[in-house]
Structure formats: structure tokens, C-alpha cells
Design a protein around this motif. Structure first.
Motif, PDB file in Angstrom:
ATOM      1  N   LYS A   1       0.821  -1.209   0.000  1.00 49.52           N
ATOM      2  CA  LYS A   1       0.000   0.000   0.000  1.00 49.52           C
ATOM      3  C   LYS A   1       0.856   1.261   0.000  1.00 49.52           C
ATOM      4  O   LYS A   1       0.424   2.316  -0.429  1.00 49.52           O
ATOM      5  CB  LYS A   1      -0.923   0.010   1.214  1.00 49.52           C
ATOM      6  N   SER A   2       2.075   1.166   0.528  1.00 50.60           N
ATOM      7  CA  SER A   2       2.923   2.343   0.679  1.00 50.60           C
ATOM      8  C   SER A   2       3.695   2.709  -0.589  1.00 50.60           C
ATOM      9  O   SER A   2       4.333   3.752  -0.643  1.00 50.60           O
ATOM     10  CB  SER A   2       3.921   2.126   1.825  1.00 50.60           C
ATOM     11  N   ILE A   3       3.624   1.865  -1.615  1.00 46.88           N
ATOM     12  CA  ILE A   3       4.367   2.140  -2.843  1.00 46.88           C
ATOM     13  C   ILE A   3       3.807   3.389  -3.528  1.00 46.88           C
ATOM     14  O   ILE A   3       2.597   3.502  -3.752  1.00 46.88           O
ATOM     15  CB  ILE A   3       4.293   0.936  -3.800  1.00 46.88           C
ATOM     16  N   SER A   4       4.708   4.322  -3.850  1.00 52.64           N
ATOM     17  CA  SER A   4       4.278   5.582  -4.461  1.00 52.64           C
ATOM     18  C   SER A   4       4.587   5.637  -5.951  1.00 52.64           C
ATOM     19  O   SER A   4       3.980   6.418  -6.687  1.00 52.64           O
ATOM     20  CB  SER A   4       4.941   6.768  -3.748  1.00 52.64           C
ATOM     21  N   SER A   5       5.555   4.847  -6.410  1.00 53.07           N
ATOM     22  CA  SER A   5       5.869   4.848  -7.835  1.00 53.07           C
ATOM     23  C   SER A   5       6.505   3.530  -8.246  1.00 53.07           C
ATOM     24  O   SER A   5       7.143   2.860  -7.430  1.00 53.07           O
ATOM     25  CB  SER A   5       6.823   6.003  -8.178  1.00 53.07           C
ATOM     26  N   ILE A   6       6.309   3.185  -9.516  1.00 51.73           N
ATOM     27  CA  ILE A   6       6.889   1.968 -10.081  1.00 51.73           C
ATOM     28  C   ILE A   6       7.496   2.342 -11.423  1.00 51.73           C
ATOM     29  O   ILE A   6       6.832   2.940 -12.279  1.00 51.73           O
ATOM     30  CB  ILE A   6       5.822   0.875 -10.270  1.00 51.73           C
ATOM     31  N   GLY A   7       8.760   2.007 -11.613  1.00 47.28           N
ATOM     32  CA  GLY A   7       9.459   2.381 -12.823  1.00 47.28           C
ATOM     33  C   GLY A   7       8.954   1.671 -14.060  1.00 47.28           C
ATOM     34  O   GLY A   7       8.335   0.604 -13.986  1.00 47.28           O
ATOM     35  N   THR A   8       9.226   2.271 -15.209  1.00 46.43           N
ATOM     36  CA  THR A   8       8.833   1.681 -16.491  1.00 46.43           C
ATOM     37  C   THR A   8       9.495   0.314 -16.675  1.00 46.43           C
ATOM     38  O   THR A   8      10.687   0.159 -16.444  1.00 46.43           O
ATOM     39  CB  THR A   8       9.261   2.604 -17.644  1.00 46.43           C
ATOM     40  N   GLY A   9       8.704  -0.656 -17.074  1.00 46.83           N
ATOM     41  CA  GLY A   9       9.240  -1.994 -17.331  1.00 46.83           C
ATOM     42  C   GLY A   9       9.559  -2.789 -16.085  1.00 46.83           C
ATOM     43  O   GLY A   9      10.260  -3.806 -16.158  1.00 46.83           O
ATOM     44  N   ALA A  10       9.021  -2.375 -14.932  1.00 42.96           N
ATOM     45  CA  ALA A  10       9.331  -3.073 -13.675  1.00 42.96           C
ATOM     46  C   ALA A  10       8.930  -4.543 -13.713  1.00 42.96           C
ATOM     47  O   ALA A  10       9.593  -5.388 -13.122  1.00 42.96           O
ATOM     48  CB  ALA A  10       8.639  -2.372 -12.509  1.00 42.96           C
ATOM     49  N   PHE A  11       7.859  -4.853 -14.415  1.00 41.60           N
ATOM     50  CA  PHE A  11       7.380  -6.231 -14.476  1.00 41.60           C
ATOM     51  C   PHE A  11       7.535  -6.819 -15.876  1.00 41.60           C
ATOM     52  O   PHE A  11       6.854  -7.776 -16.229  1.00 41.60           O
ATOM     53  CB  PHE A  11       5.913  -6.307 -14.049  1.00 41.60           C
ATOM     54  N   SER A  12       8.419  -6.229 -16.653  1.00 41.86           N
ATOM     55  CA  SER A  12       8.597  -6.712 -18.026  1.00 41.86           C
ATOM     56  C   SER A  12       9.127  -8.137 -18.050  1.00 41.86           C
ATOM     57  O   SER A  12       9.776  -8.595 -17.110  1.00 41.86           O
ATOM     58  CB  SER A  12       9.565  -5.801 -18.778  1.00 41.86           C
ATOM     59  N   SER A  13       8.874  -8.817 -19.149  1.00 44.81           N
ATOM     60  CA  SER A  13       9.230 -10.223 -19.266  1.00 44.81           C
ATOM     61  C   SER A  13      10.738 -10.441 -19.339  1.00 44.81           C
ATOM     62  O   SER A  13      11.459  -9.709 -19.993  1.00 44.81           O
ATOM     63  CB  SER A  13       8.576 -10.816 -20.512  1.00 44.81           C
ATOM     64  N   THR A  14      11.195 -11.444 -18.597  1.00 43.76           N
ATOM     65  CA  THR A  14      12.568 -11.936 -18.719  1.00 43.76           C
ATOM     66  C   THR A  14      12.503 -13.446 -18.743  1.00 43.76           C
ATOM     67  O   THR A  14      11.497 -14.042 -18.382  1.00 43.76           O
ATOM     68  CB  THR A  14      13.446 -11.497 -17.517  1.00 43.76           C
ATOM     69  N   ASP A  15      13.566 -14.079 -19.162  1.00 45.39           N
ATOM     70  CA  ASP A  15      13.565 -15.542 -19.242  1.00 45.39           C
ATOM     71  C   ASP A  15      13.345 -16.173 -17.872  1.00 45.39           C
ATOM     72  O   ASP A  15      12.713 -17.214 -17.741  1.00 45.39           O
ATOM     73  CB  ASP A  15      14.894 -16.038 -19.825  1.00 45.39           C
ATOM     74  N   ASP A  16      13.880 -15.536 -16.821  1.00 42.29           N
ATOM     75  CA  ASP A  16      13.789 -16.115 -15.481  1.00 42.29           C
ATOM     76  C   ASP A  16      12.411 -15.947 -14.866  1.00 42.29           C
ATOM     77  O   ASP A  16      12.025 -16.700 -13.981  1.00 42.29           O
ATOM     78  CB  ASP A  16      14.825 -15.470 -14.548  1.00 42.29           C
ATOM     79  N   TYR A  17      11.651 -14.942 -15.308  1.00 43.62           N
ATOM     80  CA  TYR A  17      10.364 -14.647 -14.685  1.00 43.62           C
ATOM     81  C   TYR A  17       9.232 -14.619 -15.711  1.00 43.62           C
ATOM     82  O   TYR A  17       8.323 -13.820 -15.625  1.00 43.62           O
ATOM     83  CB  TYR A  17      10.435 -13.302 -13.948  1.00 43.62           C
ATOM     84  N   GLU A  18       9.309 -15.541 -16.650  1.00 42.88           N
ATOM     85  CA  GLU A  18       8.347 -15.552 -17.747  1.00 42.88           C
ATOM     86  C   GLU A  18       6.915 -15.730 -17.256  1.00 42.88           C
ATOM     87  O   GLU A  18       5.986 -15.151 -17.798  1.00 42.88           O
ATOM     88  CB  GLU A  18       8.708 -16.677 -18.733  1.00 42.88           C
ATOM     89  N   ASP A  19       6.717 -16.551 -16.215  1.00 40.32           N
ATOM     90  CA  ASP A  19       5.372 -16.831 -15.721  1.00 40.32           C
ATOM     91  C   ASP A  19       5.054 -16.088 -14.425  1.00 40.32           C
ATOM     92  O   ASP A  19       4.156 -16.476 -13.678  1.00 40.32           O
ATOM     93  CB  ASP A  19       5.206 -18.341 -15.481  1.00 40.32           C
TER      94      ASP A  19
END
Length: 265
Positions: A1-19
């Protein structure tokens, strides 16, 4: 709840976190997840312990029991797209996710009218109790649960696709009308005995599972029912067409036990 900003591409796809899936609260986290085409799970909803519009869940760590109470249908936890792409029972996220490995018993209370898609998929369960107010068990409901046995109440009218695929034994009662594709537990593990109620009017494609083809050949599955029932016609139409699922490919035989005459056909 305390998060004020999230950078561009923070959750973008990578091979390690594809799912990777994103848990958070509606707002910036949700927006970032959606932009990255990640599945988003709202912790605000999860913390309310809701699993249906008028249903709540409660987990007792002492007994290992998950209880669903209230009135009406349960939410579904897989989508039509999930089904089209192929359901992985280990990746189905439910409101009680953090307790998933501890749950051994499920109690569906009186007033609940349906069990949602994928709701108990991939859970290792020892016992399930379903109230006689439930009229539908939806697709993949207990997929991969490896439940030893289940008594399905007569109030249930429909069993969805892959609902009980890896349940080892199931008891069906009068009142059931429709069994969708692979809804039964591989016509139980061969050799097996199953009674199909007289009220059943439709059975989709099913299969037989065993690690031993010789066992399947020597011990065909037996379906019980009354003469002239849909069950008898279904066995006659499919007795040599059942797909064998195991170490080798093949077709398996079923036999029909006529409860009216006491004869095996």
C-alpha cells in the motif's frame, strides 16, 4: 500500500520470470502489471477472504481444514484462456494461496451452490465434504488433487471438464445429469468399478489410466447401471474406444453390469 511509484518496465518479461504473477493493491501496481501483461491479484480482495459474492473462506491451521460458507456460487480461478493454453495445476492462484500446502481437508458448507473452475486444482487433499446445495462442479475444480475418494451428493447436476481427473475413486448419486469430457477420474484407475446414476443423460469423452497395459487388458473397467439406461448405451458405444493413458498407447475395454438382471455384458 505504501508504494508511491513503479518504474517503467518493472514487471517486463525476462527468461527467469516468464510466468511471474503480481500480487498487490489496486492502483499503480495493478496498472504496471497490466502494462507488462502480467496476471494481477488484488490483495485487497484476498484479505477480505471472499471466494464468491456472498461466500467466505476460513482456514483452521490446527485441523488443516478449509471451510467455504455463505450462499451462492463460488468464483472461478482459471479463465477460458487458461483452459485453451493448457492448465498447470501448480500455477492456479487462489485466495488461500499462502495456506495451500497446509490444507488437507475441504468443507463446502450448506448454501454454496457451485464449485468454481480450478478452485482446488493441484492441492493435496485427504478429505472433501460437499453440501447437498451444490449443483455444479466446474471445470478443473479438483484437477491434480490426488484425492483418494469422494462422495458426490445427488444435488450435483453437472461435472465439468477434468473436474476429478486424478481423484482415485468417486461415488455418484441419482440427480447427476451431465459429465463433461474427462470429468471422471480416468474412468478410475484400471481395474475399476463405477456406478453411473440413471439420471445421467450425457457423458463426454473419458479415458482409462494405468501404468500397466497387461493389467488393463486382463481387468477391464466395469460400469454398473440399469438396463436401457444411458450408461448402458454409453458403454456399448465406447467399450472398445476408451483411450488408454499410461506408458504405452492403446485402447481399453469396458464392461457393463446390468443391475436389472445381475448379468455382466
Amino acid at each position: 500500500k505504501s508504494i508511491s511509484s513503479i518504474g517503467t518496465g518493472a514487471f517486463s518479461s525476462t527468461d527467469d520470470y516468464e510466468d511471474a504473477r503480481v500480487f498487490g493493491y489496486s492502483g499503480k501496481v495493478k496498472n504496471a502489471a497490466e502494462k507488462a501483461k502480467r496476471k494481477f491479484y488484488d490483495l485487497g480482495v484476498i484479505e477480505k477472504q471472499l471466494c464468491g459474492r456472498n461466500l467466505k473462506w476460513d482456514f483452521n491451521r490446527t485441523t488443516g481444514a478449509l471451510t467455504i460458507s455463505g450462499t451462492g456460487p463460488m468464483h472461478s480461478f482459471i479463465t477460458s484462456q487458461d483452459i485453451q493454453e493448457g492448465v498447470d495445476e501448480n500455477k492456479v492462484i487462489v485466495p488461500w494461496e499462502r495456506f495451500k500446502r497446509e490444507i488437507r481437508k475441504v468443507v463446502i458448507g450448506s448454501g454454496v451452490t457451485s464449485i468454481g473452475k480450478g478452485v482446488f486444482a493441484g492441492m493435496t487433499l485427504n478429505e472433501v465434504s460437499i453440501a447437498n446445495t451444490v449443483t455444479e462442479v466446474d471445470d478443473y475444480a479438483f484437477y491434480g488433487s490426488n484425492l483418494v475418494s469422494l462422495d458426490l451428493p445427488g444435488s450435483v447436476k453437472r461435472v465439468g471438464k477434468y473436474a476429478f481427473t486424478q481423484v482415485q475413486s468417486i461415488t455418484l448419486h441419482e440427480g447427476l445429469e451431465t459429465i463433461d469430457d474427462y470429468g471422471l477420474p480416468h474412468i478410475l484407475r484400471s481395474p475399476s468399478i463405477l456406478r453411473i446414476p440413471d439420471t445421467v443423460k450425457k457423458i463426454g469423452t473419458q479415458d482409462i489410466w494405468s501404468a500397466d497395459w497387461d493389467e488393463v487388458s486382463a481387468n477391464p473397467s466395469i460400469v454398473y447401471g440399469k438396463k436401457g439406461s444411458y450408461a448402458e448405451k454409453w458403454v456399448q458405444q465406447n467399450e472398445h474406444k476408451m483411450k488408454f493413458v499410461g506408458r504405452t498407447a492403446g485402447t481399453a475395454k469396458m464392461l457393463f453390469f446390468n443391475e436389472t438382471s445381475g448379468e455382466l455384458a
